[in-house]
Design a protein around this motif. Structure first.
Motif, PDB file in Angstrom:
ATOM      1  N   GLY A 289      29.186  68.328  -2.243  1.00 36.60           N
ATOM      2  CA  GLY A 289      29.678  67.522  -3.356  1.00 36.60           C
ATOM      3  C   GLY A 289      29.071  66.134  -3.357  1.00 36.60           C
ATOM      4  O   GLY A 289      28.186  65.806  -2.552  1.00 36.60           O
ATOM      5  N   PRO A 290      29.519  65.279  -4.261  1.00 37.11           N
ATOM      6  CA  PRO A 290      28.963  63.918  -4.375  1.00 37.11           C
ATOM      7  C   PRO A 290      29.066  63.163  -3.047  1.00 37.11           C
ATOM      8  O   PRO A 290      30.134  63.128  -2.428  1.00 37.11           O
ATOM      9  N   GLN A 291      27.986  62.572  -2.621  1.00 38.60           N
ATOM     10  CA  GLN A 291      27.976  61.908  -1.314  1.00 38.60           C
ATOM     11  C   GLN A 291      28.983  60.769  -1.233  1.00 38.60           C
ATOM     12  O   GLN A 291      29.607  60.552  -0.184  1.00 38.60           O
ATOM     13  N   GLU A 292      29.174  60.078  -2.350  1.00 35.97           N
ATOM     14  CA  GLU A 292      30.101  58.938  -2.320  1.00 35.97           C
ATOM     15  C   GLU A 292      31.555  59.368  -2.159  1.00 35.97           C
ATOM     16  O   GLU A 292      32.416  58.548  -1.797  1.00 35.97           O
ATOM     17  N   ALA A 293      31.828  60.649  -2.410  1.00 38.74           N
ATOM     18  CA  ALA A 293      33.204  61.142  -2.301  1.00 38.74           C
ATOM     19  C   ALA A 293      33.474  61.855  -0.978  1.00 38.74           C
ATOM     20  O   ALA A 293      34.601  62.304  -0.740  1.00 38.74           O
ATOM     21  N   ARG A 294      32.484  61.947  -0.118  1.00 39.51           N
ATOM     22  CA  ARG A 294      32.660  62.707   1.124  1.00 39.51           C
ATOM     23  C   ARG A 294      33.421  61.883   2.160  1.00 39.51           C
ATOM     24  O   ARG A 294      33.204  60.675   2.297  1.00 39.51           O
ATOM     25  N   PRO A 295      34.285  62.558   2.926  1.00 35.44           N
ATOM     26  CA  PRO A 295      35.093  61.827   3.913  1.00 35.44           C
ATOM     27  C   PRO A 295      34.300  61.493   5.175  1.00 35.44           C
ATOM     28  O   PRO A 295      33.398  62.229   5.577  1.00 35.44           O
ATOM     29  N   THR A 296      34.652  60.399   5.786  1.00 35.07           N
ATOM     30  CA  THR A 296      34.134  60.046   7.110  1.00 35.07           C
ATOM     31  C   THR A 296      35.114  60.578   8.143  1.00 35.07           C
ATOM     32  O   THR A 296      36.322  60.391   8.023  1.00 35.07           O
ATOM     33  N   ARG A 297      34.591  61.265   9.166  1.00 34.03           N
ATOM     34  CA  ARG A 297      35.446  61.921  10.164  1.00 34.03           C
ATOM     35  C   ARG A 297      35.061  61.484  11.576  1.00 34.03           C
ATOM     36  O   ARG A 297      33.936  61.056  11.843  1.00 34.03           O
ATOM     37  N   LEU A 298      36.008  61.658  12.491  1.00 28.67           N
ATOM     38  CA  LEU A 298      35.719  61.523  13.913  1.00 28.67           C
ATOM     39  C   LEU A 298      35.117  62.837  14.409  1.00 28.67           C
ATOM     40  O   LEU A 298      35.683  63.917  14.183  1.00 28.67           O
ATOM     41  N   ASP A 299      33.983  62.757  15.074  1.00 31.08           N
ATOM     42  CA  ASP A 299      33.371  63.925  15.702  1.00 31.08           C
ATOM     43  C   ASP A 299      33.817  63.959  17.158  1.00 31.08           C
ATOM     44  O   ASP A 299      33.384  63.162  17.985  1.00 31.08           O
ATOM     45  N   LEU A 300      34.698  64.915  17.487  1.00 30.93           N
ATOM     46  CA  LEU A 300      35.264  64.980  18.824  1.00 30.93           C
ATOM     47  C   LEU A 300      34.295  65.546  19.850  1.00 30.93           C
ATOM     48  O   LEU A 300      34.500  65.376  21.061  1.00 30.93           O
TER      49      LEU A 300
END
Length: 506
Positions: free
Chosen positions: A84-95
């Protein structure tokens, strides 16, 4: 000088070589993706943000298939975050790597990159924190033509045609206690079986690989493969193997002897897989996917694998490869080609920066590490059928094997072009090797096409951004051909490639 002999015959064939054995690996780890293959704003970047210098080096390296998105990263990954649109993508913690993942690069960007470079994608589904339902949804998003919620979601993202991804891995290293949501063999075998069933219902044409042991030394090796395949034997095509060569004794001779451990790993895994086939009275044979392999032993400290503060794209396990590492990589390629009847795919881990054959600087240059060269040569010249080598060579005793031949070699003949490629490693570190190669049944008037050697007097010599060609192939002028006999001299501690032709397709 030592004397060796190599004989092959056109009638004695191991197997056709599956070109997928020259694969690579891109994981969301360290700088493999960000400032590796993807760096918007880099002077060489295209409209997609793909580094042009890295794409050029990737084409030169010659991988045929590239595994994505992990790796340990996979076991906590939600594929929906990367579309999807890059500006709408969530930032996540990579465990997996204690990093921050922005998801600015995901499934469709990777597919665009694969098309730009000209490689086949190998995707993997998360069977750590997720399961069969998310796996079949991911496959539907990627491969279904349209008319459903997920396939139409892909179309709304600008990809009208399905991606047509054929090769899928069912999780990653789930036998390892370090893995997010690691599983027992019983737990994994069941989930792999059910995931495979659902995925084949969505797309019957997929090729599926189950997780084998994370390495040959795992305490559950053998039992893991046996139990997993007891569950999913009928539903999968491959079982995976992972191996990383180390140099714990700080000895070049011992390090190069470890190449033979890879052969033992293959033989042992085949034995277990075929025992499951025997119990099931099945003619089916499970093939092997070496979908993670490389040299890795220097950048192994905790600081090499973890950085504090959840950084974005930190420098992780950026191994600097030397000449002896290149020799080990060349030897590993020989072993896999000599097992072409069962090793049908393999992925050097990883492609860029993270234990990679290609290194980059953010905003700066990209260059070839030493291990780049044997891989690029094998991918370029190895086409056709792998012939069964008969080798006569003196050897030496190692801590692992009582007899290690100084000559490690394979021969691949291409009926379509009439060319024969000989790949040879001289494991003697102080003496040259005088070799006689007999090419029986391949044409009595062989002609030389190319001959090169990868050699350096210093086994610890490395390539750097300032001196990128310190270790690189050079022409070998000491090769002669008479009829179907090839004679050559190999330097101590060298990787050698000889290509001949019979002048016409056989």
């Amino acid at each position: 000088m030592i004397s060796t002999r190599l004989v092959v015959d056109s009638d004695f064939v191991i197997s056709a070589l599956d070109r997928r054995v020259f694969g690579a690996f891109v994981e969301h780890m360290g700088r493999c993706v960000y400032t590796g293959i993807y760096e918007p704003g880099h002077p060489s970047a295209d409209a997609h943000g793909f580094r042009g210098d890295v794409m050029a080096l990737t084409r030169e390296l010659g991988p045929t298939i590239v595994r994505y998105p992990g790796g340990n990263f996979l076991s906590g990954y939600h594929w929906e975050d990367g579309v999807g649109p890059q500006e709408a993508r969530p930032t996540r913690l990579d465990l997996a790597w204690l990093s921050t993942e922005t998801n600015q690069f995901g499934t469709n960007e990777f597919m665009d990159w694969c098309r730009a470079v000209g490689v086949e994608p190998m995707f993997a589904v998360n069977l750590g924190t997720r399961g069969p339902d998310q796996a079949r949804h991911f496959l539907e998003y990627c491969n279904h033509p349209g008319g459903t919620a997920l396939s139409d979601l892909r179309r709304s993202h600008g990809y009208e045609a399905p991606h047509g991804i054929k090769f899928w891995c069912l999780g990653n290293e789930l036998d390892g206690p370090w893995q997010i949501c690691a599983k027992t063999a019983q737990e994994y075998g069941r989930i792999a079986q059910e995931t495979a069933k659902l995925m084949r219902l969505v797309d019957p044409g997929v090729v599926l690989a189950a997780c084998g042991s994370s390495n040959h030394g795992m305490p559950t090796f053998g039992q893991w493969e046996d139990t997993v395949l007891e569950h999913c034997f009928d539903e999968v095509d491959f079982i995976s193997l992972h191996t990383y060569f180390e140099n714990p004794h700080h000895s070049s001779a011992e390090f190069l002897a470890n190449i033979d451990q890879m052969n033992r790993f293959i033989e042992d895994t085949v034995a277990v897989a075929d025992s499951v086939a025997a119990r099931k009275h099945s003619h089916k044979r499970i093939m092997l996917s070496f979908d993670e392999w490389n040299v890795w032993y220097k950048a192994r400290t905790l600081d090499d694998r973890r950085k504090p503060g959840w950084p974005q794209a930190p420098r992780l396990i950026e191994e600097v490869y030397n000449h002896e590492d290149a020799l080990a990589v060349g030897g590993a390629l020989i072993v896999m080609m000599n097992n072409a009847d069962r090793v049908k795919t393999a992925c050097m881990a990883q492609l860029v920066n993270v234990i990679g054959p290609i290194m980059t600087e953010p905003g700066g240059a990209a260059w070839r590490q030493t291990i780049f060269h044997p891989f690029a040569q094998a991918s370029r010249f190895a086409h056709g059928r792998v012939l069964r080598p008969v080798i006569r060579s003196p050897g030496y005793e190692s801590k692992t094997f009582p007899e290690v031949p100084y000559l490690c070699a394979c021969v691949v003949h291409d009926d379509a072009t009439g060319q024969t490629a000989i790949f040879a490693l001289n494991r003697h570190l102080s003496q040259e090797q005088e070799i006689t190669i007999e090419l029986r049944g391949l044409g009595d008037q062989q002609r030389l096409v190319a001959a090169s050697e990868l050699h350096h007097a210093d086994m610890k010599a490395v390539n750097t951004v300032a001196a990128p060609d310190t270790v690189s192939p050079r022409p070998n002028s000491r090769v002669e051909i008479s009829g179907h006999l090839v004679t050559a001299t190999f330097k101590p501690g060298s990787w050698n490639v000889i290509v001949t032709t019979n002048g016409k397709p056989s």
